[in-house]
Design a protein around this motif. Structure first.
Motif, PDB file in Angstrom:
ATOM      1  N   TYR A 214       1.877   5.910  -7.530  1.00  0.00           N
ATOM      2  CA  TYR A 214       0.736   6.596  -8.150  1.00  0.00           C
ATOM      3  C   TYR A 214       0.886   8.117  -8.032  1.00  0.00           C
ATOM      4  CZ  TYR A 214      -3.960   8.457  -8.744  1.00  0.00           C
ATOM      5  OH  TYR A 214      -5.030   9.212  -9.149  1.00  0.00           O
ATOM      6  N   ARG A 215       1.250   8.585  -6.851  1.00  0.00           N
ATOM      7  CA  ARG A 215       1.407  10.035  -6.652  1.00  0.00           C
ATOM      8  C   ARG A 215       2.541  10.580  -7.514  1.00  0.00           C
ATOM      9  NH1 ARG A 215      -0.222  12.186  -0.984  1.00  0.00           N
ATOM     10  NH2 ARG A 215      -1.879  10.768  -0.359  1.00  0.00           N
TER      11      ARG A 215
ATOM     12  N   ALA B 190       0.834  -1.210   0.000  1.00  0.00           N
ATOM     13  CA  ALA B 190       0.000   0.000   0.000  1.00  0.00           C
ATOM     14  C   ALA B 190       0.867   1.258   0.000  1.00  0.00           C
ATOM     15  CB  ALA B 190      -0.924  -0.005   1.219  1.00  0.00           C
TER      16      ALA B 190
ATOM     17  N   GLU C  61       2.820   1.372  -3.614  1.00  0.00           N
ATOM     18  CA  GLU C  61       1.935   1.618  -4.755  1.00  0.00           C
ATOM     19  C   GLU C  61       1.339   3.019  -4.704  1.00  0.00           C
ATOM     20  OE1 GLU C  61      -1.000  -1.470  -5.166  1.00  0.00           O
ATOM     21  OE2 GLU C  61       0.239  -2.461  -6.682  1.00  0.00           O
ATOM     22  N   ASN C  62       0.977   3.479  -3.521  1.00  0.00           N
ATOM     23  CA  ASN C  62       0.434   4.837  -3.393  1.00  0.00           C
ATOM     24  C   ASN C  62       1.491   5.874  -3.750  1.00  0.00           C
ATOM     25  OD1 ASN C  62      -0.345   7.419  -1.648  1.00  0.00           O
ATOM     26  ND2 ASN C  62      -2.200   6.207  -1.947  1.00  0.00           N
TER      27      ASN C  62
END
Length: 211
Positions: free
Chosen positions: A148-149, A141, A144-145
């Motif tokens: 993405y950002r 988590a 991956e976050n």
């Protein structure tokens, strides 16, 4: 746009200043984009490794859960005895203005919260497998976050850099060129006018001398 600007020295100085700022802005955006890309590439390797690991962990955990259910029947009442984990908190670190999550996970001791009369070794093994899955999920988590950002900000930065490089900078350059040429032409006209005036004055003075 360039043709709409009045060709004055004041506008030339202002446009040159805008061009300088646009070029500086493009350089800063380009550096930011490179730093973000480097950061994202370093995380992508972690994402692949964690995804491979978590896929295997989930496969083992669900296989263990099936065996536990087969040995004891549906163990939902056993699951309710597992303590809730509240040791997760999220902080952030900044990379070129992009806030990336940093998940702090305070691992709780692996302790059994269900009664042994409704469990066996298969249940214990399933519990251990899902405990590992939880740890891997927390890591995934976070990574991956962050990816993405970073990807989202890289796209925005690239868009702004392209706008400066392909629109703003060429427009300011064209405006500077137009104003410079117009002022140069005005200077030439003024020089020619002064020459004509001087020649006329010289002729007038010569005529007076003869008279």
């Amino acid at each position: 746009m360039a043709n709409q600007v009045v060709p004055t020295k004041g506008n030339l100085m202002a446009t040159k200043k805008s061009l300088e700022l646009a070029r500086l802005g493009y350089d800063l955006l380009d550096k930011k984009r490179n730093v973000l890309i480097k950061e994202m590439m370093s995380l992508l390797d972690d994402v692949k490794e964690i995804r491979d690991d978590i896929t295997d962990s989930y496969d083992r955990a669900y296989a263990a859960l099936r065996e536990a259910n087969e040995s004891l029947g549906i163990i939902s009442d056993v699951v309710e005895g597992v303590p809730i984990d509240e040791g997760i908190s999220v902080k952030y670190r900044s990379v070129m203005g992009v806030e990336l999550p940093k998940i702090e996970y305070e691992k709780t001791p692996l302790r059994v919260g269900y009664g042994f009369e409704r469990a066996n070794s298969k249940v214990d093994y399933a519990y251990i497998c899902f405990y590992h899955v939880k740890e891997m999920t927390v890591k995934l988590a976070e990574v991956e976050n962050s990816v993405y950002r970073l990807a989202n900000n890289i796209r925005k930065t690239q868009k702004r850099a392209n706008a400066l490089q392909n629109i703003s900078i060429p427009r300011f350059e064209a405006t500077v060129k137009m104003i410079t040429e117009a002022l140069d032409e005005k200077d030439r006209e003024e020089f020619s006018r002064q020459k004509v005036i001087k020649a006329q004055k010289n002729r007038q003075e010569a005529t007076k001398r003869k008279a």
